[in-house]
Design an enzyme around this catalytic site. Structure first.
Site: not given
Ligand code: VGL
Ligand code: ZN
Length: 198
Positions: A9, A47, A49, A53, A82, A107, A152
């Site tokens: 990410d 990431d 969404h 979401h 996000h 994901k 993550c």
């Molecule tokens: C993440 C919060 C929400 C991450 C992703 O990449 O750690 N954290 N979505």
């Molecule tokens: Zn996320």
């Protein structure tokens, strides 16, 4: 042993100026780019969404970002919007080298369920397909880097160890969110799962 580098990410929204910015999130990018040149397999996660979401606080009337809620699959932190599919925030940071990647795995694309881990969604059973990809390539050893250490990266590392991969997290190439002690908790959980932290 055959090694893969899993880059978690490294997207605009997790870097300074982003919607869910991790302090110094962009500082790890030069080191990650360099490490890509030393491994036979590079995987990036993204990431990804939908705009509505269910992990977004904006979808829960009366809730604020970083509140904890109960989902059918268990507790879930509510985040600022996000990494919305197709948005600039969801793009990889411009400094990250994406050409060396063999695979980009997305994901968190199902509205009803969040996915911190690169291997399983937050219900701990819905697979992303990454395990099958790595096994089909004969990969046994994983090096994890990226954002965020305590979400993550930590979830991915614990799942990978549970699946039987030899897992190393390069903490120097990760940065954390640290929500109410989540960073210390995540480090402890990774160690307990047999993840090597270096
Ligand atoms: C993440 C919060 C929400 C991450 C992703 O990449 O750690 N954290 N979505
Ligand atoms: Zn996320």
């Amino acid at each position: 042993m055959t090694q893969a580098l899993i880059v978690i990410d490294v997207q605009n929204d997790f870097c300074p100026g982003g919607a869910l910015a991790v302090t110094d999130g962009d500082a790890i990018i030069p080191g990650i780019n360099a490490l890509m040149q030393e491994v036979p397999c590079v995987v990036l996660t993204q990431d990804w969404h939908p705009a509505d979401h269910s992990s977004f606080a904006s979808e829960h009337p009366g809730a604020a970002a970083y509140d904890l809620t109960e989902m059918p699959y268990g507790p879930q932190v509510l985040w600022p919007d996000h990494c919305v599919q197709g948005s600039t925030g969801a793009d990889f940071h411009a400094a990250l080298h994406t050409d060396p990647a063999d695979l980009i795995i997305r994901k968190g694309f199902r509205r009803a369920i969040d996915s911190y881990s690169a291997f399983f969604e937050n219900d701990k059973t819905t697979p992303t397909g990454l395990e099958g990809y790595l096994r089909a390539r004969g990969i046994t050893d994983l090096v994890l880097v990226g954002l965020a250490t305590d979400f993550c990266v930590a979830y991915s590392a614990q799942d990978a160890a549970r699946l039987g991969f030899d897992v190393t997290v390069r903490l120097d190439l990760c940065r954390g969110i640290d929500l109410n002690g989540s960073l210390e908790a995540a480090l402890g959980a990774m160690r307990a799962a047999g993840v090597r932290l270096v």
